[in-house]
Write a protein that holds these residues in place. Structure first.
Motif, mmCIF file in Angstrom:
data_model
loop_
_atom_site.group_PDB
_atom_site.id
_atom_site.type_symbol
_atom_site.label_atom_id
_atom_site.label_comp_id
_atom_site.label_asym_id
_atom_site.label_seq_id
_atom_site.Cartn_x
_atom_site.Cartn_y
_atom_site.Cartn_z
ATOM 1 N N GLN A 400 97.634 -43.856 111.889
ATOM 2 C CA GLN A 400 98.029 -42.537 112.409
ATOM 3 C C GLN A 400 97.886 -41.509 111.289
ATOM 4 O O GLN A 400 97.598 -41.870 110.145
ATOM 5 N N THR A 401 98.083 -40.261 111.590
ATOM 6 C CA THR A 401 97.833 -39.224 110.597
ATOM 7 C C THR A 401 98.963 -39.127 109.576
ATOM 8 O O THR A 401 100.127 -39.389 109.878
ATOM 9 N N ILE A 402 98.575 -38.755 108.357
ATOM 10 C CA ILE A 402 99.554 -38.544 107.292
ATOM 11 C C ILE A 402 100.492 -37.401 107.691
ATOM 12 O O ILE A 402 100.045 -36.323 108.079
ATOM 13 N N GLY A 403 101.794 -37.648 107.600
ATOM 14 C CA GLY A 403 102.775 -36.598 107.874
ATOM 15 C C GLY A 403 103.196 -36.451 109.315
ATOM 16 O O GLY A 403 104.161 -35.733 109.605
ATOM 17 N N SER A 404 102.492 -37.108 110.245
ATOM 18 C CA SER A 404 102.919 -36.993 111.647
ATOM 19 C C SER A 404 104.264 -37.695 111.809
ATOM 20 O O SER A 404 104.474 -38.785 111.287
ATOM 21 N N PRO A 405 105.211 -37.068 112.511
ATOM 22 C CA PRO A 405 106.552 -37.661 112.632
ATOM 23 C C PRO A 405 106.526 -38.950 113.451
ATOM 24 O O PRO A 405 105.701 -39.115 114.352
ATOM 25 N N ASN A 406 107.429 -39.861 113.118
ATOM 26 C CA ASN A 406 107.604 -41.041 113.966
ATOM 27 C C ASN A 406 107.990 -40.617 115.370
ATOM 28 O O ASN A 406 108.685 -39.618 115.571
ATOM 29 N N HIS A 407 107.542 -41.349 116.354
ATOM 30 C CA HIS A 407 107.876 -41.091 117.761
ATOM 31 C C HIS A 407 107.398 -39.692 118.186
ATOM 32 O O HIS A 407 108.107 -38.967 118.885
ATOM 33 N N SER A 408 106.209 -39.345 117.770
ATOM 34 C CA SER A 408 105.657 -38.027 118.104
ATOM 35 C C SER A 408 104.440 -38.174 119.007
ATOM 36 O O SER A 408 103.840 -39.254 119.122
ATOM 37 N N TRP A 409 104.037 -37.054 119.641
ATOM 38 C CA TRP A 409 102.856 -37.088 120.495
ATOM 39 C C TRP A 409 101.594 -37.370 119.678
ATOM 40 O O TRP A 409 100.668 -38.015 120.160
ATOM 41 N N GLN A 410 101.579 -36.910 118.414
ATOM 42 C CA GLN A 410 100.412 -37.177 117.575
ATOM 43 C C GLN A 410 100.226 -38.689 117.366
ATOM 44 O O GLN A 410 99.098 -39.194 117.401
ATOM 45 N N GLN A 411 101.334 -39.390 117.154
ATOM 46 C CA GLN A 411 101.216 -40.832 116.942
ATOM 47 C C GLN A 411 100.866 -41.554 118.241
ATOM 48 O O GLN A 411 100.166 -42.569 118.217
ATOM 49 N N ALA A 412 101.336 -41.028 119.361
ATOM 50 C CA ALA A 412 100.946 -41.613 120.651
ATOM 51 C C ALA A 412 99.442 -41.486 120.867
ATOM 52 O O ALA A 412 98.792 -42.416 121.373
ATOM 53 N N VAL A 413 98.868 -40.361 120.482
ATOM 54 C CA VAL A 413 97.426 -40.163 120.623
ATOM 55 C C VAL A 413 96.658 -41.146 119.733
ATOM 56 O O VAL A 413 95.729 -41.827 120.178
ATOM 57 N N CYS A 414 97.053 -41.234 118.466
ATOM 58 C CA CYS A 414 96.362 -42.139 117.541
ATOM 59 C C CYS A 414 96.412 -43.585 118.011
ATOM 60 O O CYS A 414 95.464 -44.353 117.791
ATOM 61 N N ALA A 415 97.508 -43.964 118.669
ATOM 62 C CA ALA A 415 97.669 -45.349 119.134
ATOM 63 C C ALA A 415 96.677 -45.710 120.228
ATOM 64 O O ALA A 415 96.447 -46.901 120.483
ATOM 65 N N GLY A 416 96.083 -44.711 120.875
ATOM 66 C CA GLY A 416 95.169 -44.978 121.984
ATOM 67 C C GLY A 416 93.714 -44.684 121.681
ATOM 68 O O GLY A 416 92.904 -44.571 122.593
ATOM 69 N N MET A 417 93.370 -44.563 120.384
ATOM 70 C CA MET A 417 91.998 -44.196 120.026
ATOM 71 C C MET A 417 91.560 -44.928 118.760
ATOM 72 O O MET A 417 92.273 -45.769 118.216
ATOM 73 N N SER A 418 90.380 -44.578 118.282
ATOM 74 C CA SER A 418 89.745 -45.315 117.192
ATOM 75 C C SER A 418 90.546 -45.282 115.893
ATOM 76 O O SER A 418 90.485 -46.239 115.103
ATOM 77 N N ILE A 419 91.304 -44.220 115.626
ATOM 78 C CA ILE A 419 92.109 -44.177 114.400
ATOM 79 C C ILE A 419 93.097 -45.343 114.394
ATOM 80 O O ILE A 419 93.222 -46.072 113.409
ATOM 81 N N GLY A 420 93.792 -45.536 115.510
ATOM 82 C CA GLY A 420 94.721 -46.647 115.624
ATOM 83 C C GLY A 420 94.021 -47.987 115.687
ATOM 84 O O GLY A 420 94.478 -48.973 115.105
ATOM 85 N N HIS A 421 92.885 -48.038 116.397
ATOM 86 C CA HIS A 421 92.139 -49.293 116.511
ATOM 87 C C HIS A 421 91.753 -49.837 115.135
ATOM 88 O O HIS A 421 91.869 -51.037 114.871
ATOM 89 N N LYS A 422 91.285 -48.964 114.256
ATOM 90 C CA LYS A 422 90.841 -49.405 112.931
ATOM 91 C C LYS A 422 91.999 -49.993 112.130
ATOM 92 O O LYS A 422 91.841 -51.004 111.436
ATOM 93 N N GLY A 423 93.165 -49.364 112.226
ATOM 94 C CA GLY A 423 94.330 -49.898 111.547
ATOM 95 C C GLY A 423 94.727 -51.261 112.089
ATOM 96 O O GLY A 423 95.074 -52.176 111.337
ATOM 97 N N MET A 424 94.669 -51.406 113.409
ATOM 98 C CA MET A 424 95.036 -52.674 114.050
ATOM 99 C C MET A 424 94.117 -53.809 113.613
ATOM 100 O O MET A 424 94.581 -54.918 113.300
ATOM 101 N N ILE A 425 92.817 -53.565 113.579
ATOM 102 C CA ILE A 425 91.863 -54.607 113.193
ATOM 103 C C ILE A 425 92.039 -54.988 111.723
ATOM 104 O O ILE A 425 92.000 -56.172 111.360
ATOM 105 N N PHE A 426 92.265 -53.988 110.873
ATOM 106 C CA PHE A 426 92.533 -54.263 109.458
ATOM 107 C C PHE A 426 93.780 -55.132 109.306
ATOM 108 O O PHE A 426 93.792 -56.112 108.546
ATOM 109 N N ALA A 427 94.830 -54.793 110.045
ATOM 110 C CA ALA A 427 96.077 -55.570 109.985
ATOM 111 C C ALA A 427 95.835 -57.008 110.425
ATOM 112 O O ALA A 427 96.314 -57.954 109.793
#
Length: 474
Positions: A400-427
């Protein structure tokens, strides 16, 4: 084939290359389901079906929780590796995949548990492949854990011995920085104080009434004074969840709901006991009665340094995700309104102090700061109780993006797209590497258990949940 780090790294990377799109599709389906605590029926069923299709034995409805399950595969005697899956969403955080605010009004994955659950699932499936090819014996257990957001399902599962018999726990959580933490978090109690009084007409016969709301308000005043006399690490926060119906009736029923947090369980217990005295005192003062109801509770985490250092090494071995210019531009738009100072502050919590990174919107590095000098991290999780069952490491991966608050709409967006996907695969890759280290290097597990046992001897585990508390009770 000789069992070396390179041999299982090659298998792991190949497995993810062949299965990455399947894993991202799974996480997107759970992102779309976006089911809240204890209602994750479709999400749990989807994960269960994938495990069954891949030869795992699945036990459903564990600990009396319909959406909790355990999936297991064994290749013979050896260490039992535990992986944690979460898949609950948050109410009201549903959002379109958009770089500007476009809420749907539905629930949403503002804490990216869709990524968490599928990332751990990918590790389990990959481990089966690597262990089979290399003839490595041992057992992989995936614990499907609902209701992390306020339901503390894992604590009920621990209380009911679901986590018994494991040797090591490898877990991750999406974050805006990639690192491994050995800093413990806070113990947490969620408690309602329910006052009962006497109803009366507030103008005609106020003398006949005994206000339950007065008792709740007076309790909160007294607790505010208590705050001066607790550890600076402690947290006490509250809402009046029921304060009566209309002002011309003396309320005969009132609830005040507290979250109580302390560095260790003993700290939280001490505050809880003092608050009981306050509640009984205010009931006596107002001639009301009070019932005290624990809704949920969780212990502080007990991170294991041996496993954590192994996980950090593997994160470097795999290499953090690299984001495209398009993803960086999208992230920059998501972060509009989040100042550089806010981004810098958010990174400090995770042990990253490089001011240059605050100019960025996505973290592509790996922090080597294990937070060994951080006394306590200011959050709570029901994974804390699991960490007292066996040595555990916690990977935090940029998704997710640097500085985006926990439980925010920005983090919800990242969780459903390539930014989140890349983190998940790395993990998934890093956790699989760490699990294979434990399975093939007995000295790592022996040292991890030695560290764990030394702590348990001094601080034996006791479950914070009373036996009569039921999952999902409010």
């Amino acid at each position: 084939m000789e069992i070396t780090t390179e041999s299982y790294k090659e298998i792991i990377l190949k497995w993810f290359e062949e299965n990455e799109s399947k894993m991202t599709d799974l996480s997107d389906r759970i992102w779309e389901y976006a089911e809240t605590l204890f209602q994750e029926f479709k999400s749990a069923a989807l994960l269960e079906s994938v495990f069954e299709q891949n030869g795992f034995t699945v036990t459903k409805g564990v600990a009396g929780i319909e959406t909790a399950f355990v999936s297991e595969w064994s290749n013979g005697p050896g260490p039992v590796i535990a992986l944690i899956g979460e898949y609950d969403a948050l109410p009201g955080l549903g959002h379109k995949i958009s770089d500007k605010k476009e809420p749907t009004g539905k629930a949403g994955h503002g804490c990216a548990h869709n990524l968490l659950g599928v990332g751990s699932l990918s590790t389990a499936l990959c481990l089966k492949q690597a262990m089979t090819e290399l003839h490595v014996t041992g057992t992989v257990k995936y614990f499907g854990c609902p209701a992390e957001e306020g339901g503390a399902a894992k604590v009920f599962m621990v209380r009911d011995h679901v986590f018994d018999g494991i040797d090591a726990i490898i877990r991750w959580h999406p974050q805006n920085i990639s690192y491994v933490s050995v800093s413990p978090c806070l113990t947490h109690y969620s408690v309602k104080y329910i006052f009962h009084g006497k109803a009366a007409h507030a103008a005609v016969s106020p003398d006949a009434g005994r206000s339950a709301l007065d008792a709740a308000i007076l309790m909160d005043v007294a607790v505010n004074y208590l705050r001066e006399h607790v550890s600076s690490d402690a947290r006490i926060h509250s809402v009046i969840s029921n304060g009566g119906t209309v002002p011309n009736i003396v309320p005969d029923y009132a609830e005040i709901w507290y979250g109580v947090r302390g560095q260790k369980k003993a700290d939280a217990d001490e505050i809880f006991e003092r608050m009981k005295k306050i509640a009984y005192g205010m009931a006596m003062a107002t001639e009301t009665t009070v019932d005290i109801k624990v809704l949920s509770a969780s212990s502080s985490t007990l991170p294991n340094k041996v496993l954590s250092k192994a996980a950090l090494k593997n994160m470097h071995e795999i290499g953090a995700p690299v984001f495209t210019e398009q993803e960086k531009l999208f992230a920059k738009k998501l972060n509009e309104g989040i100042s550089t100072a806010a981004k810098a502050k958010s990174m400090v919590v995770h042990g990253v102090t490089d001011p240059k990174l605050a100019e960025l919107d996505l973290h592509e590095g790996i922090s080597d700061n294990l937070l060994e000098n951080v006394k306590v991290s200011p959050y709570s999780t029901d994974s804390g109780d699991v960490s007292w069952m066996a040595p555990m490491c916690q990977l935090y991966i940029a998704a997710q993006t640097i500085g985006s608050p926990n439980h925010s709409w920005q983090q919800a967006v990242c969780a459903g797209m390539s930014i989140g996907h890349k983190g998940m695969i790395f993990a998934g890759k890093a956790m699989a590497m760490t699990a294979m280290d434990v399975l093939t290097h007995p000295e790592i597990l022996a040292e991890a258990k030695k560290e764990f046992d030394e702590t348990i001897r001094v601080y034996p585990y006791t479950c914070p949940l009373p036996q009569d508390v039921v999952p999902g009770e409010t």
